[in-house]
Design an enzyme around this catalytic site. Structure first.
Site, PDB file in Angstrom:
ATOM      1  N   ASN A 259      -3.511 -38.539  13.220  1.00 35.50           N
ATOM      2  CA  ASN A 259      -4.194 -38.554  14.049  1.00 35.50           C
ATOM      3  C   ASN A 259      -4.916 -37.267  14.682  1.00 35.50           C
ATOM      4  OD1 ASN A 259      -7.234 -39.934  13.524  1.00 35.50           O
ATOM      5  ND2 ASN A 259      -6.218 -41.793  13.925  1.00 35.50           N
TER       6      ASN A 259
ATOM      7  N   THR B 152       3.814 -38.707  19.250  1.00 37.95           N
ATOM      8  CA  THR B 152       3.605 -40.585  18.825  1.00 37.95           C
ATOM      9  C   THR B 152       3.512 -41.674  19.325  1.00 37.95           C
ATOM     10  OG1 THR B 152       5.855 -41.101  19.427  1.00 37.95           O
ATOM     11  CG2 THR B 152       5.368 -38.528  17.849  1.00 37.95           C
TER      12      THR B 152
ATOM     13  N   LYS C 140       2.085 -42.952  25.245  1.00 38.19           N
ATOM     14  CA  LYS C 140       2.236 -43.506  26.578  1.00 38.19           C
ATOM     15  C   LYS C 140       3.478 -44.641  27.140  1.00 38.19           C
ATOM     16  CE  LYS C 140      -2.512 -44.563  25.970  1.00 38.19           C
ATOM     17  NZ  LYS C 140      -2.839 -45.269  24.594  1.00 38.19           N
TER      18      LYS C 140
ATOM     19  N   VAL D 292      -4.157 -41.866  29.481  1.00 39.14           N
ATOM     20  CA  VAL D 292      -5.441 -42.780  30.463  1.00 39.14           C
ATOM     21  C   VAL D 292      -6.559 -41.978  30.662  1.00 39.14           C
ATOM     22  CG1 VAL D 292      -5.946 -43.866  33.000  1.00 39.14           C
ATOM     23  CG2 VAL D 292      -3.412 -43.282  32.383  1.00 39.14           C
TER      24      VAL D 292
ATOM     25  N   GLY E 291     -10.580 -43.157  14.135  1.00 34.88           N
ATOM     26  CA  GLY E 291      -9.214 -42.720  14.699  1.00 34.88           C
ATOM     27  C   GLY E 291      -9.141 -43.244  16.410  1.00 34.88           C
TER      28      GLY E 291
ATOM     29  N   GLU F  38      -5.178 -47.461  18.136  1.00 38.15           N
ATOM     30  CA  GLU F  38      -3.687 -47.392  18.928  1.00 38.15           C
ATOM     31  C   GLU F  38      -3.044 -47.295  16.623  1.00 38.15           C
ATOM     32  OE1 GLU F  38      -2.178 -46.124  20.658  1.00 38.15           O
ATOM     33  OE2 GLU F  38      -4.083 -45.979  21.874  1.00 38.15           O
TER      34      GLU F  38
ATOM     35  N   ASP G 114      -2.423 -51.548  25.730  1.00 39.97           N
ATOM     36  CA  ASP G 114      -2.620 -50.231  25.573  1.00 39.97           C
ATOM     37  C   ASP G 114      -3.539 -50.045  27.074  1.00 39.97           C
ATOM     38  OD1 ASP G 114      -2.984 -47.930  24.527  1.00 39.97           O
ATOM     39  OD2 ASP G 114      -4.641 -48.374  24.933  1.00 39.97           O
TER      40      ASP G 114
ATOM     41  N   LYS H  17      -2.192 -49.201  30.382  1.00 42.13           N
ATOM     42  CA  LYS H  17      -3.029 -47.448  31.293  1.00 42.13           C
ATOM     43  C   LYS H  17      -3.263 -47.943  33.171  1.00 42.13           C
ATOM     44  CE  LYS H  17      -5.621 -46.425  27.364  1.00 42.13           C
ATOM     45  NZ  LYS H  17      -6.350 -46.787  26.438  1.00 42.13           N
TER      46      LYS H  17
ATOM     47  N   GLY I 135     -10.273 -41.461  21.080  1.00 47.41           N
ATOM     48  CA  GLY I 135     -11.430 -40.517  19.927  1.00 47.41           C
ATOM     49  C   GLY I 135     -10.301 -39.732  19.812  1.00 47.41           C
TER      50      GLY I 135
HETATM   51  N1  NAI Z   1      -6.425 -42.513  19.234  1.00 47.65           N
HETATM   52  C1  NAI Z   1      -6.917 -41.706  21.214  1.00 47.65           C
HETATM   53  O1  NAI Z   1      -7.695 -41.359  21.491  1.00 47.65           O
HETATM   54  C2  NAI Z   1      -5.541 -42.051  21.583  1.00 47.65           C
HETATM   55  C3  NAI Z   1      -4.302 -41.586  21.275  1.00 47.65           C
HETATM   56  N2  NAI Z   1      -3.577 -41.414  22.153  1.00 47.65           N
HETATM   57  C4  NAI Z   1      -2.086 -41.729  22.119  1.00 47.65           C
HETATM   58  O2  NAI Z   1      -1.607 -40.768  20.811  1.00 47.65           O
HETATM   59  C5  NAI Z   1       0.044 -40.729  19.893  1.00 47.65           C
HETATM   60  C6  NAI Z   1      -0.859 -40.566  18.408  1.00 47.65           C
HETATM   61  O3  NAI Z   1      -1.919 -41.165  18.032  1.00 47.65           O
HETATM   62  P1  NAI Z   1      -2.136 -41.836  16.463  1.00 47.65           P
HETATM   63  O4  NAI Z   1      -2.125 -40.106  16.316  1.00 47.65           O
HETATM   64  O5  NAI Z   1      -3.766 -42.138  16.368  1.00 47.65           O
HETATM   65  O6  NAI Z   1      -1.613 -42.084  15.684  1.00 47.65           O
HETATM   66  P2  NAI Z   1      -0.946 -41.521  14.678  1.00 47.65           P
HETATM   67  O7  NAI Z   1      -0.022 -43.113  13.998  1.00 47.65           O
HETATM   68  O8  NAI Z   1      -1.653 -41.686  13.210  1.00 47.65           O
HETATM   69  O9  NAI Z   1       0.396 -40.927  14.091  1.00 47.65           O
HETATM   70  C7  NAI Z   1       1.224 -41.163  14.940  1.00 47.65           C
HETATM   71  C8  NAI Z   1       2.274 -39.670  14.120  1.00 47.65           C
HETATM   72  O10 NAI Z   1       3.685 -39.916  15.053  1.00 47.65           O
HETATM   73  C9  NAI Z   1       5.099 -39.674  14.026  1.00 47.65           C
HETATM   74  N3  NAI Z   1       6.051 -40.095  14.850  1.00 47.65           N
HETATM   75  C10 NAI Z   1       6.447 -41.527  14.687  1.00 47.65           C
HETATM   76  N4  NAI Z   1       7.373 -42.235  15.744  1.00 47.65           N
HETATM   77  C11 NAI Z   1       7.620 -40.565  15.440  1.00 47.65           C
HETATM   78  C12 NAI Z   1       8.921 -40.970  15.897  1.00 47.65           C
HETATM   79  N5  NAI Z   1      10.164 -41.191  15.961  1.00 47.65           N
HETATM   80  N6  NAI Z   1       9.526 -39.102  15.826  1.00 47.65           N
HETATM   81  C13 NAI Z   1       8.447 -38.392  15.576  1.00 47.65           C
HETATM   82  N7  NAI Z   1       7.537 -38.113  15.175  1.00 47.65           N
HETATM   83  C14 NAI Z   1       7.214 -39.858  14.826  1.00 47.65           C
HETATM   84  C15 NAI Z   1       3.971 -40.360  12.864  1.00 47.65           C
HETATM   85  O11 NAI Z   1       5.093 -39.794  12.301  1.00 47.65           O
HETATM   86  C16 NAI Z   1       2.478 -39.700  12.635  1.00 47.65           C
HETATM   87  O12 NAI Z   1       3.194 -38.260  12.233  1.00 47.65           O
HETATM   88  C17 NAI Z   1      -0.611 -42.505  20.187  1.00 47.65           C
HETATM   89  O13 NAI Z   1       0.825 -42.758  21.684  1.00 47.65           O
HETATM   90  C18 NAI Z   1      -1.766 -43.026  20.610  1.00 47.65           C
HETATM   91  O14 NAI Z   1      -1.288 -43.502  21.942  1.00 47.65           O
HETATM   92  C19 NAI Z   1      -3.832 -41.174  23.544  1.00 47.65           C
HETATM   93  C20 NAI Z   1      -5.101 -40.772  24.181  1.00 47.65           C
HETATM   94  C21 NAI Z   1      -6.510 -41.491  22.948  1.00 47.65           C
HETATM   95  N1  LIG Z   2      -6.647 -47.275  21.471  1.00 47.79           N
HETATM   96  C1  LIG Z   2      -6.953 -46.187  23.329  1.00 47.79           C
HETATM   97  C2  LIG Z   2      -6.854 -44.861  22.594  1.00 47.79           C
HETATM   98  C3  LIG Z   2      -7.136 -43.784  24.221  1.00 47.79           C
HETATM   99  O1  LIG Z   2      -5.676 -43.578  24.783  1.00 47.79           O
HETATM  100  C4  LIG Z   2      -8.369 -47.299  23.261  1.00 47.79           C
HETATM  101  O2  LIG Z   2      -9.365 -47.311  23.493  1.00 47.79           O
HETATM  102  O3  LIG Z   2      -8.045 -46.874  24.640  1.00 47.79           O
END
Ligand code: NAI
Ligand SMILES: N[C@@H](CC=O)C(=O)O
Length: 800
Positions: A451, A527, A551, A581, A636, A639, A650, A654, A772
């Site tokens: 995402n 990741t 995180k 955060v 999106g 988590e 989560d 934070k 997002g």
């Molecule tokens: N969605 C949001 O609003 C926010 C998300 N985040 C963080 O961003 C990160 C990514 O979130 P998403 O993109 O939604 O996750 P997702 O599940 O859509 O994508 C995760 C990606 O990481 C890869 N991955 C997983 N384990 C791996 C490893 N050991 N080595 C290499 N690649 C690996 C997967 O293949 C995938 O491409 C998470 O840690 C999340 O907590 C942080 C702040 C806000």
């Molecule tokens: N799932 C988390 C995404 C950002 O860290 C949240 O909702 O705050």
């Protein structure tokens, strides 16, 4: 004298414009050149090369004849091609006389070949260009005349006969009709004292233009070409090649003498000591600023290569010098700097292109010299230095060794390296990085392409451009849990298709690859993986700064967290994690700013989960809570495993990040946690938990009913209070009155309420979307931009 001066002062500016073959490769290009010529002030003089690759075709014709082959097919093909160019450029009526001339030249080819008058054959391209452009300009209402340079440009041996050439040129201009004319002159050709046609060598039209400019005492010569400047290296090979806006004459001459295609070796000679300025300009992008060759510009760094050269050893004293031999061969002859190897060797070493080696050997013998030659055809790379201070660094010498450099020669002005094979684009870029690039650069590795990762990569080309003036960001790897696309100078626009086609990888392979990347590098962890975060020490040891959206790393048990910090400190690397955060909300920066300014933070509280904020703001009972959850995941916001949100972990993480930001040595377990889901959902996979969503729905429905009855709203809140007994931290579901600050949130908003010594009665509040993919990807780019800023300020990346 006075009369002469007055005449000179009153005369309109005289400008010579030279257009190379690439600028005249098609009817559209001829049209563009005609437009450009008409935009020039006064009465420009124009010098033209042969259209496109016509000279190559004529050379092929000569070679074919020399081989004893039948030249008819080649001649017929060339005739058709050139006729088509004329008919596509001019109206039918205007084309007729040009075609007639072209046919008469081409019909004479067999005779010229038989009489060994190859220069007559080679002249056809330029004759056609001059005739075609002059006719096109005339047809467009700007009367123009084609001039065959052989009618005035006379050479004695290899030098121009200035007096005779000047008289002949004056005769031509005196014979012009009263109406103002633009003269279109053939480049590349002239004649010798005996009246025979001669050619001036590859790119000789540049030389024709400066010879003409000298004869006219022109104010300016513009060499219109397919690049906008003289670059630090061939821009088709070196993506980071720098266009220079000013190049000094000495270096321009050196480059030309080294066979660099941007200027012909003798181009500058006719202008020496004159006030005529020389510009290199792009005919493809005329709006771009020109590059000027000036006497006093500061020296710059350049990298230029010579493919296939012979290494020749000669005695110290010789009856011929390299410049004379180069002129006779019409090819570069490079004198190598002396090697300081302690030997008392009085000999000199030259590089001579293998293509002219037989002629060179014959000429040298005629001068009584019998050189020792290495029979190998080397690939030579030449570094013109920006200053004597520039030396081959330790890292560059390591790299050259890896590339199996055979010989190296260096003095204060240049270094020359000989290789047994042509270097690849990647290898050239690496050397360029060490020798030329003074702009900092950063290799970027992106882990996680889900995402947020995909959104980050989508925004990357724009950021590379935005920051491009100050730093060169080079994508060097994109990988996920399955595949890795690795390589230098990757094009971020192609990541999806390239990653899909890429191989799986192992951690040691990945680390080995990262280790060998030069200069600063950053690993962006997008990741959700704890196992991946645990590898940070290895990435740091391989030279990576870290940017985490994940995180897991920033919330590892203190022993591991501190070990990462220690590894970073000992490697002088940084770790940014602003998006862990509040997504794109710069909470950590604000906290750091307050601490650095001397404030004392007493409490941080608020709503830190964008997902739960969105869910609770939207949860009005019109649909089950799980229906909204599915929607949030689709958008999106959640988590990767939504239980990280629902369990409160989560938010707990934070809060721990903020606590550690405040310098507190806390563990996750010290933060009390009230989950927002029934314990039964914690077991198994998310798919299994999803089957029990009724439990979740009824838990949330009950909580909502209770809050409604009390006239309140549900908010999932966190707080960290610094008391005299130590920190108190909790994460729990709250009921808030509609007039409380936590109530006034839009779906997905986070709110951070910071109470400090200075923000006491009226706390500092940060509010906005806290989840997002777009705001998170944007936040990661903000971290990257700050890291770039740090590298620019410290010049870290220049240390290589
Ligand atoms: N969605 C949001 O609003 C926010 C998300 N985040 C963080 O961003 C990160 C990514 O979130 P998403 O993109 O939604 O996750 P997702 O599940 O859509 O994508 C995760 C990606 O990481 C890869 N991955 C997983 N384990 C791996 C490893 N050991 N080595 C290499 N690649 C690996 C997967 O293949 C995938 O491409 C998470 O840690 C999340 O907590 C942080 C702040 C806000
Ligand atoms: N799932 C988390 C995404 C950002 O860290 C949240 O909702 O705050």
């Amino acid at each position: 004298m006075t009369q002469h001066l007055t005449a000179a002062l009153n005369r309109p500016a005289v400008e010579v414009h030279k257009f190379g073959g690439s600028s005249l490769a098609s009817a559209a290009r001829f049209q563009a050149v005609a437009d450009l010529v008409q935009q020039q002030c006064g009465l420009p003089w124009v010098v033209v090369s042969a259209p496109g690759d016509t000279t190559d075709a004529l050379l092929a014709l000569l070679a074919s004849y020399d081989n004893g082959d039948d030249i008819k097919p080649l001649l017929a093909q060339l005739t058709t091609q050139l006729q088509q160019l004329v008919t596509a450029t001019l109206s039918a009526q205007a084309a007729m006389p040009v075609i007639a001339k072209l046919n008469s030249w081409l019909e004479q080819v067999p005779r010229w070949l038989t009489c060994r008058q190859s220069n007559e054959v080679l002249a056809i391209g330029e004759l056609l260009s001059a005739s075609l452009l002059a006719t096109l300009l005339t047809e467009q209402g700007r009367p123009a005349a084609a001039i065959d340079a052989r009618d005035f440009l006379v050479f004695q041996d290899t030098n121009p006969n200035w007096q005779q050439s000047s008289l002949l040129l004056a005769e031509i201009t005196a014979a012009t009709p009263p109406s103002p004319l633009i003269y279109v002159v053939t480049g590349y050709i002239g004649r010798n004292q005996q009246g025979a046609s001669i050619t001036l060598g590859r790119n000789g039209s540049d030389y024709s233009a400066t010879l003409l400019a000298a004869l006219l005492a022109a104010d300016k010569v513009s060499i219109w070409t397919d690049v906008k400047a003289i670059y630090s290296a061939d821009p088709r090979k070196c993506a980071s090649a720098k266009p220079y806006s000013k190049v000094n004459e000495r270096q321009a001459c050196q480059l030309a003498a080294l066979g660099n295609p941007v200027l012909h070796a003798r181009t500058l000679a006719p202008l020496t000591g004159s006030s005529t300025s020389l510009l290199v300009r792009s005919a493809l992008k005329p709006e771009e600023t020109a590059c000027e060759v000036v006497a006093d510009a500061p020296a710059k760094a350049f990298l230029t290569s010579l493919a296939s050269v012979r290494l020749v050893s000669l005695p110290g004293r010789l009856a011929v010098n390299a410049d004379t031999l180069a002129e006779q061969l019409q090819s570069p002859v490079v004198v190598l700097p002396q090697q300081h190897d302690g030997s008392d060797d009085a000999s000199q070493r030259w590089l001579i292109p293998s293509s002219v080696w037989p002629q060179a050997a014959t000429l040298l013998q005629q001068y009584g010299c019998h050189p020792l030659t290495d029979t190998f055809n080397y690939y030579a790379l030449v570094w013109l230095k920006a200053s004597a201070q520039q030396q081959v660094s330790y890292f560059l010498s390591q790299l050259l060794q890896q590339l199996e450099v055979q010989n190296a020669y260096e003095n204060d002005q240049l270094a020359v390296w000989l290789f047994k094979r042509e270097l690849t684009v990647t290898e050239l870029n690496k050397i360029h990085q060490h020798c030329v690039v003074t702009k900092p650069s950063l290799h970027l590795l992106v882990a996680g392409t889900g995402n947020v990762g995909a959104e980050f990569l989508q925004l990357l080309p724009g950021q590379i451009e935005t920051l491009g003036n100050a730093i060169s960001i080079q994508l060097a790897g994109v990988f996920n849990s399955r595949q890795a696309w690795l390589g230098e100078q990757l094009n971020p626009l192609q990541w999806q298709s390239e990653l899909a086609a890429a191989n799986s990888y192992s951690e040691p392979e990945l680390l080995a690859y990262i280790r060998q990347l030069p200069g600063p590098k950053v690993l962006v962890d997008i990741t959700p993986s704890r196992q991946f975060a645990r590898q940070y020490p290895d990435f740091i040891a391989a030279g990576c700064h870290i940017i985490s959206a994940n995180k897991q790393g920033v919330t590892l048990p203190l022993v591991e967290y501190n070990a990462i910090r220690a590894e970073l400190a000992s490697n002088h690397l940084s770790w940014r994690s602003n998006t862990t955060v509040g997504a794109g909300i710069p909470v950590q920066q604000v906290v750091q700013g307050l601490l650095q300014s001397g404030d004392k933070i007493k409490r941080i509280s608020g709503v830190f989960s964008g997902t739960l904020s969105w869910l609770l703001c939207k949860f009005d009972g019109s649909q089950p809570f799980s229906g909204l959850l599915a929607e949030a995941a689709e958008l999106g916001f959640t988590e990767p495993d939504p239980r990280d949100d629902l369990s409160g972990i989560d938010v707990q993480r934070k809060l721990l990040v903020l606590a550690r930001e405040l310098g507190l040595s806390m563990e996750l377990e010290q933060i009390s946690l009230q989950p927002l889901m029934p314990a039964a959902l914690a077991a198994g996979s998310w798919a299994e938990a999803w089957l029990q969503r009724d439990l979740l729905d009824s838990m949330l429905a009950n909580a909502r009913d209770e809050a409604n009855t009390a006239g309140k709203l549900l908010r999932y809140a966190a707080s960290l209070t610094l008391t005299d007994h130590g920190p108190e931290a909790e994460v729990k579901l709250l009921q808030v009155a509609p007039d409380e600050p936590l109530a006034a949130l839009a779906p997905c908003d986070n709110i951070f309420v910071i109470e400090s010594q200075w923000y006491c009665a009226n706390p500092l509040v940060l509010k906005g979307p806290g989840a997002g993919k777009q705001v998170t990807a944007g936040g990661i780019h903000a971290d990257l931009a700050q890291l770039c800023q740090q590298l620019i300020l410290t010049g870290a990346s220049r240390e290589v």
